[in-house]
Write a protein that holds these residues in place. Structure first.
Motif, PDB file in Angstrom:
ATOM      1  N   GLU A  62       0.831  -1.209   0.000  1.00  0.00           N
ATOM      2  CA  GLU A  62       0.000   0.000   0.000  1.00  0.00           C
ATOM      3  C   GLU A  62       0.864   1.256   0.000  1.00  0.00           C
ATOM      4  OE1 GLU A  62      -3.408   0.456  -0.307  1.00  0.00           O
ATOM      5  OE2 GLU A  62      -3.220  -1.642  -0.900  1.00  0.00           O
ATOM      6  N   VAL A  63       1.946   1.235   0.772  1.00  0.00           N
ATOM      7  CA  VAL A  63       2.857   2.382   0.797  1.00  0.00           C
ATOM      8  C   VAL A  63       3.470   2.588  -0.587  1.00  0.00           C
ATOM      9  CG1 VAL A  63       5.078   3.207   1.723  1.00  0.00           C
ATOM     10  CG2 VAL A  63       3.345   2.285   3.265  1.00  0.00           C
ATOM     11  N   LYS A  64       3.880   1.495  -1.222  1.00  0.00           N
ATOM     12  CA  LYS A  64       4.443   1.600  -2.580  1.00  0.00           C
ATOM     13  C   LYS A  64       3.428   2.196  -3.543  1.00  0.00           C
ATOM     14  CE  LYS A  64       7.691  -2.258  -2.164  1.00  0.00           C
ATOM     15  NZ  LYS A  64       7.979  -3.644  -2.580  1.00  0.00           N
ATOM     16  N   LYS A  65       2.166   1.748  -3.432  1.00  0.00           N
ATOM     17  CA  LYS A  65       1.115   2.286  -4.304  1.00  0.00           C
ATOM     18  C   LYS A  65       0.915   3.776  -4.062  1.00  0.00           C
ATOM     19  CE  LYS A  65      -1.580  -2.000  -4.599  1.00  0.00           C
ATOM     20  NZ  LYS A  65      -2.833  -2.647  -4.169  1.00  0.00           N
ATOM     21  N   ASN A  72       3.213  10.057  -9.519  1.00  0.00           N
ATOM     22  CA  ASN A  72       2.460  10.350 -10.741  1.00  0.00           C
ATOM     23  C   ASN A  72       1.862  11.760 -10.714  1.00  0.00           C
ATOM     24  OD1 ASN A  72       3.045   7.796 -11.660  1.00  0.00           O
ATOM     25  ND2 ASN A  72       1.057   6.930 -11.110  1.00  0.00           N
ATOM     26  N   GLU A  73       1.591  12.261  -9.507  1.00  0.00           N
ATOM     27  CA  GLU A  73       1.048  13.620  -9.369  1.00  0.00           C
ATOM     28  C   GLU A  73       2.159  14.663  -9.286  1.00  0.00           C
ATOM     29  OE1 GLU A  73      -1.733  13.744  -6.138  1.00  0.00           O
ATOM     30  OE2 GLU A  73      -2.972  12.165  -6.995  1.00  0.00           O
TER      31      GLU A  73
END
Length: 110
Positions: A62-65, A72-73
């Protein structure tokens, strides 16, 4: 009379030996019961450890995501980490709004 004492002594010896055998048997049963309980606790702890390891792996994914979403932002994680700083209680109070003040005072009243 000597013969009777020998018989009584032998009977006592047999009785004591029997009692020792009973106590030994009880000790072995108790030891086996404790050993089984210990093994059950180990299995339970191993199961809990596996669950924790799975939760850790899930959290790491989840942290990687989240890092990827931020990347990406266009948000640099290292810069974000440098912006997060600890502040004093006095500093927090300096920025306190009237709503926060009411909540704090109500909480302190309890």
């Amino acid at each position: 009379e000597i013969y009777t004492e020998q018989i009584v002594g032998s009977v006592r010896c047999v009785q004591e030996t029997g009692q020792i055998q009973i106590e030994k048997s009880q000790f072995e049963e108790e030891t086996q019961r404790q050993y089984e309980q210990f093994n059950q606790m180990i299995q339970k702890l191993q199961g809990q450890l596996q669950q924790l390891e799975m939760q850790k792996e899930f959290a790491e994914e989840e942290v990687k995501k989240q890092h990827q979403v931020l990347k990406n932002e266009g948000i640099n994680i290292q810069e974000l980490n440098y912006r997060i700083e600890a502040v004093s209680y006095t500093h927090l109070r300096a920025h306190e709004t009237p709503e926060h003040l009411v909540c704090r005072l109500l909480l302190e009243k309890k």
